[in-house]
Design a protein around this motif. Structure first.
Motif, PDB file in Angstrom:
ATOM      1  N   UNK A 104      55.973  37.523  28.350  1.00 48.88           N
ATOM      2  CA  UNK A 104      54.804  36.791  28.870  1.00 48.88           C
ATOM      3  C   UNK A 104      55.136  35.437  29.502  1.00 48.88           C
ATOM      4  N   UNK A 105      56.200  34.766  29.074  1.00 48.06           N
ATOM      5  CA  UNK A 105      56.531  33.459  29.657  1.00 48.06           C
ATOM      6  C   UNK A 105      56.891  33.584  31.131  1.00 48.06           C
ATOM      7  N   UNK A 106      57.863  34.423  31.523  1.00 53.66           N
ATOM      8  CA  UNK A 106      58.095  34.582  32.967  1.00 53.66           C
ATOM      9  C   UNK A 106      56.912  35.214  33.688  1.00 53.66           C
ATOM     10  N   UNK A 107      56.153  36.056  33.000  1.00 59.68           N
ATOM     11  CA  UNK A 107      54.971  36.640  33.646  1.00 59.68           C
ATOM     12  C   UNK A 107      53.977  35.546  34.027  1.00 59.68           C
ATOM     13  N   UNK A 108      53.776  34.579  33.127  1.00 60.87           N
ATOM     14  CA  UNK A 108      52.852  33.481  33.418  1.00 60.87           C
ATOM     15  C   UNK A 108      53.374  32.621  34.565  1.00 60.87           C
ATOM     16  N   UNK A 109      54.690  32.392  34.604  1.00 61.31           N
ATOM     17  CA  UNK A 109      55.262  31.612  35.696  1.00 61.31           C
ATOM     18  C   UNK A 109      55.065  32.328  37.036  1.00 61.31           C
ATOM     19  N   UNK A 110      55.305  33.626  37.047  1.00 65.22           N
ATOM     20  CA  UNK A 110      55.130  34.392  38.284  1.00 65.22           C
ATOM     21  C   UNK A 110      53.672  34.374  38.733  1.00 65.22           C
ATOM     22  N   UNK A 111      52.752  34.546  37.794  1.00 63.44           N
ATOM     23  CA  UNK A 111      51.330  34.536  38.123  1.00 63.44           C
ATOM     24  C   UNK A 111      50.916  33.187  38.705  1.00 63.44           C
ATOM     25  N   UNK A 112      51.439  32.094  38.121  1.00 63.03           N
ATOM     26  CA  UNK A 112      51.099  30.759  38.611  1.00 63.03           C
ATOM     27  C   UNK A 112      51.590  30.531  40.035  1.00 63.03           C
ATOM     28  N   UNK A 113      52.626  31.260  40.445  1.00 64.04           N
ATOM     29  CA  UNK A 113      53.158  31.125  41.797  1.00 64.04           C
ATOM     30  C   UNK A 113      52.548  32.124  42.780  1.00 64.04           C
ATOM     31  N   UNK A 114      51.539  32.860  42.319  1.00 65.62           N
ATOM     32  CA  UNK A 114      50.825  33.754  43.214  1.00 65.62           C
ATOM     33  C   UNK A 114      51.390  35.150  43.323  1.00 65.62           C
ATOM     34  N   UNK A 115      52.247  35.555  42.392  1.00 63.26           N
ATOM     35  CA  UNK A 115      52.817  36.896  42.441  1.00 63.26           C
ATOM     36  C   UNK A 115      51.733  37.949  42.225  1.00 63.26           C
ATOM     37  N   UNK A 116      51.878  39.076  42.909  1.00 65.83           N
ATOM     38  CA  UNK A 116      50.908  40.165  42.812  1.00 65.83           C
ATOM     39  C   UNK A 116      51.275  41.103  41.662  1.00 65.83           C
ATOM     40  N   UNK A 117      50.253  41.672  41.046  1.00 65.71           N
ATOM     41  CA  UNK A 117      50.448  42.733  40.065  1.00 65.71           C
ATOM     42  C   UNK A 117      51.391  42.393  38.935  1.00 65.71           C
ATOM     43  N   UNK A 118      51.298  41.179  38.406  1.00 65.21           N
ATOM     44  CA  UNK A 118      52.235  40.761  37.363  1.00 65.21           C
ATOM     45  C   UNK A 118      51.991  41.571  36.090  1.00 65.21           C
ATOM     46  N   UNK A 119      53.052  42.161  35.577  1.00 59.73           N
ATOM     47  CA  UNK A 119      52.971  43.015  34.387  1.00 59.73           C
ATOM     48  C   UNK A 119      54.133  42.698  33.466  1.00 59.73           C
ATOM     49  N   UNK A 120      53.865  42.592  32.173  1.00 56.59           N
ATOM     50  CA  UNK A 120      54.930  42.421  31.187  1.00 56.59           C
ATOM     51  C   UNK A 120      55.470  43.811  30.854  1.00 56.59           C
ATOM     52  N   UNK A 121      56.637  44.117  31.352  1.00 58.40           N
ATOM     53  CA  UNK A 121      57.239  45.432  31.162  1.00 58.40           C
ATOM     54  C   UNK A 121      58.279  45.442  30.061  1.00 58.40           C
ATOM     55  N   UNK A 122      58.833  44.278  29.722  1.00 54.45           N
ATOM     56  CA  UNK A 122      59.868  44.214  28.695  1.00 54.45           C
ATOM     57  C   UNK A 122      61.260  44.357  29.267  1.00 54.45           C
ATOM     58  N   UNK A 123      62.268  44.155  28.422  1.00 57.55           N
ATOM     59  CA  UNK A 123      63.663  44.263  28.871  1.00 57.55           C
ATOM     60  C   UNK A 123      64.060  45.708  29.127  1.00 57.55           C
ATOM     61  N   UNK A 124      65.157  45.876  29.866  1.00 57.68           N
ATOM     62  CA  UNK A 124      65.702  47.208  30.134  1.00 57.68           C
ATOM     63  C   UNK A 124      67.181  47.231  29.733  1.00 57.68           C
TER      64      UNK A 124
END
Length: 442
Positions: free
Chosen positions: A175-195
């Protein structure tokens, strides 16, 4: 070189529900260090397990006139010779509202080859490298890429270059990088987890002593695994000596492909210094805590292996922003001062802080939904790409000579050598170069 991970095994039901047979997903990574390729490998494993056919390509090979290799070499040299210069470049490009003119020209030069590597049965394209994401987003905006484009955010902090207009979805590990991406206007932000590779698991009572014997490590002493990425960059020697002086743990250092660093460490009295290690899951089974300086894939692998993580003497740019994001997420301690090193390592090895981090790291991997649901949700509408039109193909050929020249000049003259040279000569000259790179011609 492209990698193809086609599997002849029976497709899983989730893939069969999307069409009449297995569908193809193209992954575009970059051999800049090992983290972007590692994420691509993890995605490929999960997608093939769900019945998809997977092709992999290196973004550096999609740039003309060896511009990709020049870019990688310039980045490596900048981190090694002028790390503060890299910090300034990282900050300047992070604050820009869009990539500068030279960066845009570089990315534009990869568009024709990117379209050319997409087979007709491609149903989605996924980037694990910011430059590739910028190319895919631009192609989507202009209607030249007719299937969904995804960016998998490999870092825990999100630089502006990761966010590409036109990309359908940005997949984050937490969620931390997801929130950063969302704040920068990224589309379709989803927390998918590590791979991460499933081989990274907490050590059993039998695995730990066996791993220590296999690697020639002390049987009973606490071991601090110190890593510095596949390139072995940063103040690694200083960090290793400082860990050793604390007396809290014995340093075990992995230098990646930097064999000269391993030799220097042994001369410094660091007994356990390795070059490239193929069995990192086994080495993590042998150790008790991870100390890292970049916040990349190895940090996520350590969390999966049940090791508490500390960030120390981080490299500039993404190393420091990742350390801050990992600390915010409660997944790693950021040691900012040498005086904190011994006490924090003690807490991580023997205290509740270490126990909490171990639990959080394991939970991160066990509770995340994974990237496949987010991908299948957006590829389940029968979308198939069509080959670029004749006009696009001919335009690409006419433009190839020009873009090759621009790209080579961008990297060799505008990115690599002048950055290190300008910063060494005078800060004002360096600032002028970075302004030029992100489009300011003043």
């Amino acid at each position: 070189m492209p990698h193809r991970d086609d599997q002849a095994s029976q497709p899983a039901p989730s893939a069969l529900q999307l069409g009449s047979g297995p569908r193809r997903i193209v992954l575009i990574s970059a051999s800049v260090g090992a983290g972007h390729d590692g994420a691509a490998a993890g995605l490929a494993d999960r997608l093939t397990a769900h019945g998809f056919l997977v092709d992999r390509h290196d973004f550096l090979d999609l740039l003309p006139a060896r511009a990709g290799r020049l870019l990688c070499s310039g980045y490596h040299r900048l981190l090694t010779w002028a790390p503060e210069g890299y910090q300034r470049l990282y900050k300047a490009t992070d604050q820009a509202s869009r990539p500068g003119a030279l960066w845009r020209a570089l990315f534009r030069s990869a568009e024709h080859r990117t379209l050319a590597v997409l087979p007709p049965d491609t149903c989605a394209v996924i980037s694990t490298y910011p430059g590739a994401g910028q190319v895919l987003g631009a192609l989507r905006r202009r209607g030249l890429l007719r299937v969904p484009a995804f960016t998998y955010l490999t870092d825990f902090s999100v630089h502006a270059m990761w966010v590409a207009p036109g990309v359908d979805a940005h997949l984050a590990v937490h969620p931390v990088p997801a929130a950063q991406a969302h704040a920068q206007g990224a589309a379709g932000v989803t927390v998918a987890g590590p791979v991460t590779d499933p081989c990274f698991t907490p050590a059993t009572a039998e695995q730990r002593p066996a791993a220590r014997t296999r690697f020639g490590l002390p049987a009973h002493a606490p071991l601090a695994l110190l890593v510095a990425g596949s390139w072995g960059v940063g103040p690694v020697r200083q960090a290793a000596v400082e860990i050793q002086k604390t007396g809290v743990a014995v340093p075990v250092v992995v230098c990646g492909r930097n064999q000269a660093l391993a030799e220097e460490l042994r001369r410094d009295g660091i007994e356990h210094a390795f070059g490239w290690v193929d069995d990192m899951p086994g080495l993590m089974h042998a150790c008790d805590v991870l100390v890292q300086n970049a916040g990349g894939l190895t940090s996520l692998e350590a969390l999966a292996a049940g090791l508490p993580v500390a960030s120390y003497r981080c490299i500039p740019g993404h190393g420091q922003t990742n350390a801050q994001a990992l600390e915010e997420a409660g997944l790693a301690a950021w040691i900012r001062e040498p005086a904190q090193l011994g006490p924090v390592l003690t807490e991580l090895l023997h205290g509740p802080r270490g126990q909490a981090q171990r639990a959080a790291g394991i939970a991160l991997h066990e509770s995340a939904p994974g990237p496949v649901p987010a991908i299948t949700e957006r590829t389940g509408h029968g979308l198939t790409p069509t080959a670029p039109s004749a006009a696009v193909r001919h335009t690409g050929r006419r433009r190839l000579a020009l873009t090759a020249t621009i790209a080579a000049a961008t990297v060799s003259l505008g990115v690599a050598a002048p950055l290190a040279y300008a910063y060494a000569e005078a800060p004002t000259r360096f600032i002028a170069v970075t302004h030029y790179l992100h489009g300011d011609r003043r």
